[in-house]
Design a protein around this motif. Sequence first.
Motif, short mmCIF file in Angstrom:
data_model
loop_
_atom_site.label_atom_id
_atom_site.label_comp_id
_atom_site.label_asym_id
_atom_site.label_seq_id
_atom_site.Cartn_x
_atom_site.Cartn_y
_atom_site.Cartn_z
N VAL A 28 -13.15 -27.74 -0.54
CA VAL A 28 -13.41 -28.92 0.29
C VAL A 28 -12.24 -29.87 0.13
N TYR A 29 -12.17 -30.85 1.01
CA TYR A 29 -11.17 -31.91 0.85
C TYR A 29 -11.80 -33.24 1.20
N GLU A 30 -11.24 -34.30 0.64
CA GLU A 30 -11.81 -35.63 0.83
C GLU A 30 -11.42 -36.21 2.19
N VAL A 31 -12.38 -36.78 2.86
CA VAL A 31 -12.16 -37.47 4.13
C VAL A 31 -12.38 -38.96 3.89
N SER A 32 -11.42 -39.76 4.29
CA SER A 32 -11.50 -41.21 4.09
C SER A 32 -11.47 -41.93 5.43
N ASP A 33 -11.94 -43.17 5.42
CA ASP A 33 -11.88 -43.96 6.65
C ASP A 33 -10.50 -44.56 6.81
#
Length: 299
Positions: A31-36
Amino acid sequence: MSEKSEQRLSVFKTYKLYVGGKFPRSESGRVYEVSDSKGKWLANAPLSSRKDARDAVVAARKAFGAWSGATAYNRGQILYRVAEMLEGRKSQFVHEVADAEGLSKSKANELVEATIDRWVWYAGWTDKIAQVVGGGNPVAGPYFNLSSPEPTGVVTVLAPQESSFLGLVSVIAPVIATGNTVIVIASERSPLPALSLGEVLATSDLPGGVVNILSGRTAEIAAPLASHQDVNAIDLAGADDVLAKELEIAAADNLKRVLRPQPVDDWRATPGIERMTAFLETKTVWHPTGSLGASGSSY
């Protein structure tokens, strides 16, 4: 009631891929991190692998026969049903688009409404595009000569990077409206609206495999799809100049149709029919006119 009993843990959403009408995790387990837009963590998105890409091609090819063989009117009904489902989940998409693109709720609402309208617009074209790009051809002989459009096949689409929902739908809807099946590589930076779209498609009447949605590193997923022998076309909307060139070279191996990246100033502008005709083939049929009755007069 005590303060302790009123507290609860939030149920965080687990985003998954959408392949073949199901919701698998990435085969790689990554998985990878999704940021705003401000760098705040939103969710972990699946980091698709080459195996996920190959599985998506298998699902899209399996679905192609039935989807391309359905009547254009029926495809239009199914796409309109998707728009109904989108309308019902509008608040969710407003929230996701606002986070993804750093917009106010009112601006995000405008974009989501434009997205739903765009889906309806393409749904209305399913049984009309053949009248625009097909027809009878005058020939020097006693023949009917008719040209009609047919879908190209399995299409890979690199979704726009900057327009997480309106741009996404603007490149998916024309592909499936004309009878193709599609593998979508979601925006690498803002994949959440695309992954949520998969949930809408799964609960609509759209057959599994017609749309397959992958998230992760765009270049990593696109490379095996561009060279895949069972992919018939590729839309490079979400590729930069360097990646587009690499994928175009890879796509030449089996003579894929390639739609090069085109600058779009405003995704809300009327799109025209170019994205539909880009993935249509033309079939031309010749047939003798024959004769009528004993006089031998022709049609």
